[in-house]
Design an enzyme around this catalytic site. Structure first.
Site, PDB file in Angstrom:
ATOM      1  N   ASN A   7       0.875  -1.163   0.000  1.00  0.00           N
ATOM      2  CA  ASN A   7       0.000   0.000   0.000  1.00  0.00           C
ATOM      3  C   ASN A   7       0.919   1.222   0.000  1.00  0.00           C
ATOM      4  OD1 ASN A   7      -1.800   2.046   0.455  1.00  0.00           O
ATOM      5  ND2 ASN A   7      -2.736   1.136   2.282  1.00  0.00           N
ATOM      6  N   GLU A 384      -8.432  -5.269   5.165  1.00  0.00           N
ATOM      7  CA  GLU A 384      -8.311  -5.010   3.728  1.00  0.00           C
ATOM      8  C   GLU A 384      -7.096  -5.722   3.129  1.00  0.00           C
ATOM      9  OE1 GLU A 384      -8.955  -0.972   5.252  1.00  0.00           O
ATOM     10  OE2 GLU A 384      -9.484  -0.475   3.183  1.00  0.00           O
TER      11      GLU A 384
END
Ligand code: ADP
Length: 398
Positions: A7, A384
């Site tokens: 990320n 997530e």
């Protein structure tokens, strides 16, 4: 298969390594302050914790360093770089092009690049992560998981603004929604908790973190969500205003001579819980102040819950039948008071919390509903990164 999940933000790289299909986490790491005089690198795994301060000039250096820490030395959780079987990337905006997770090739890369104009702060660092990972791990499959994809099932009536349609056709102005990976993850888990298949349940999922959004899920598919063209629309957030009269913009330009940049900063960074309380965007802090009788912190929390309750009411109307309201993310998982304040007055709509169960649900999965309710209230921790790893595994193993 070991899956590296990335990320990438403008000055940070968050990473995790999962072992699939078992699903356990082998390592977690964070490189912060990339490009500054001294960066901070933290990694934890069963082999030990690492905390470093050193210069990390750019994302290439940062990712190289992360891969080194994962694969070399006594504290490395992986034996060798060849152990990394695939890389899953979080990508914020996939526009209308990406309705699901995609295996990255040159065409997909260009398409993500093309969508940068819709998310100028987020897609460029996400893309940089993809570029560097493809260079450093050229033989490994790379997968993009989009925050917007889950909401691509919204009907036109939910995603169109009441603006001239030419704005949609020519400038892609419509509602997209975000946090899709989190809403999808908790919706699937909530269906399991209810003992049903995802396509058998209607849910309202509330992702309440620093950024917050709510989603109406019909038979497992998103049919409405509170964020719009950008993440500014919808609920009250840590520093974002959520919904307000857009004519405030004209008013502030006329009366205070504010520029677009000033207002962008004001609505995204200085509003929400921080703006109303004047003290903090951190709910833990505000709850403490509220207990001490601080009027501004009390108003901020009340506004947050009131807006959320209005959205829940409207999504109950949109769905008709709702099996459960799901609370997740930092605030949703950890604050019984916020859940309680939000669900007050919803009893006539079939929603009622059991106070004893609610107070038990801190950072763990629990059904906190009163008995014999029409719509259950569930606390479901989100993950997530795990969903990104699972999607990546599904595409990479074939
Ligand atoms: P992000 O959007 O940055 O991922 P998180 O999901 O971590 O955010 O949520 C951050 C928010 O969760 C902060 O407002 C924080 O105060 C809140 N939070 C974390 N723990 C608690 C807690 N125990 N009680 C209330 N709020 C909490």
């Amino acid at each position: 298969m070991k899956i590296l999940v990335l990320n990438c933000g403008s000055s940070s790289i968050k990473y995790q390594v999962f072992d699939l299909p078992a699903g356990n986490v082998l390592a977690k790491g964070l490189v912060q302050k990339i490009g500054e005089a001294e960066a901070k690198i933290d990694q934890s795994s069963a082999k030990g914790d690492i905390a470093l301060k050193e210069k990390v000039a750019d994302h290439t250096v940062g990712l190289k360093r992360a891969i080194e820490l994962l694969t070399r030395g006594d504290q490395a959780p992986l034996a060798d770089v060849t152990e990394i079987g695939a890389v899953g990337h979080r990508v914020v905006h996939g526009g209308e092009r990406f309705t699901e997770t995609a295996l990255i090739d040159d065409e997909v890369y260009r398409e993500i690049e093309r969508h940068s104009e819709l998310a100028p702060l987020h897609n460029p660092p996400n893309l940089l992560g993809i570029k560097v990972a493809r260079e450093l791990l050229p033989k490994v499959k790379q997968v993009a998981v989009f925050d917007t994809a889950f909401h691509q099932t919204m009907p036109k009536v939910a995603y169109m603004y009441a603006l001239p349609q030419s704005l949609y056709q020519e400038a892609k102005v419509r509602r997209y929604g975000f946090h899709g990976t989190s809403h999808r993850f908790v919706a699937a888990r909530a269906a399991e908790v209810l003992g049903k298949q995802p396509n058998q349940v209607n849910l309202i999922t509330c992702h309440l973190g620093n950024g917050s959004s709510i989603c109406a899920v019909e038979k497992g598919r998103s049919i409405d969500t509170s964020m719009g063209l950008t993440p500014l629309e919808g609920l009250v957030m840590g520093t974002r205003s959520g919904d307000f009269d857009p004519a405030i913009i004209f008013h502030l330009a006329r009366t205070k001579n504010m520029s677009f940049n000033d207002m962008d900063n004001l609505f995204n960074k200085k509003s929400g819980l921080l703006g109303v309380s004047g003290k903090s965007n951190d709910v833990r802090e505000l709850l403490k102040l509220r207990e001490q009788g601080d009027a501004d912190a009390t108003l901020a929390i009340d506004l947050f819950c009131y807006r959320l309750r209005k959205y829940i009411g409207s999504y109950l109307a949109v769905l008709g039948r709702c099996d459960a309201i799901v609370f997740t993310a930092g605030i949703g998982e950890n604050s019984p008071l916020i859940r309680d304040l939000t669900c007050r007055n919803l009893a006539t709509l079939g929603v009622q919390i059991d106070p004893a169960k609610n107070s038990q649900a801190i950072g763990k999965e629990l059904d906190v509903s009163a008995t014999n309710v029409q719509t259950r209230v569930l606390v479901v921790p989100t993950n997530e990164e795990k969903l990104i790893a699972m999607d990546t595994f599904a595409l990479a193993r074939v």
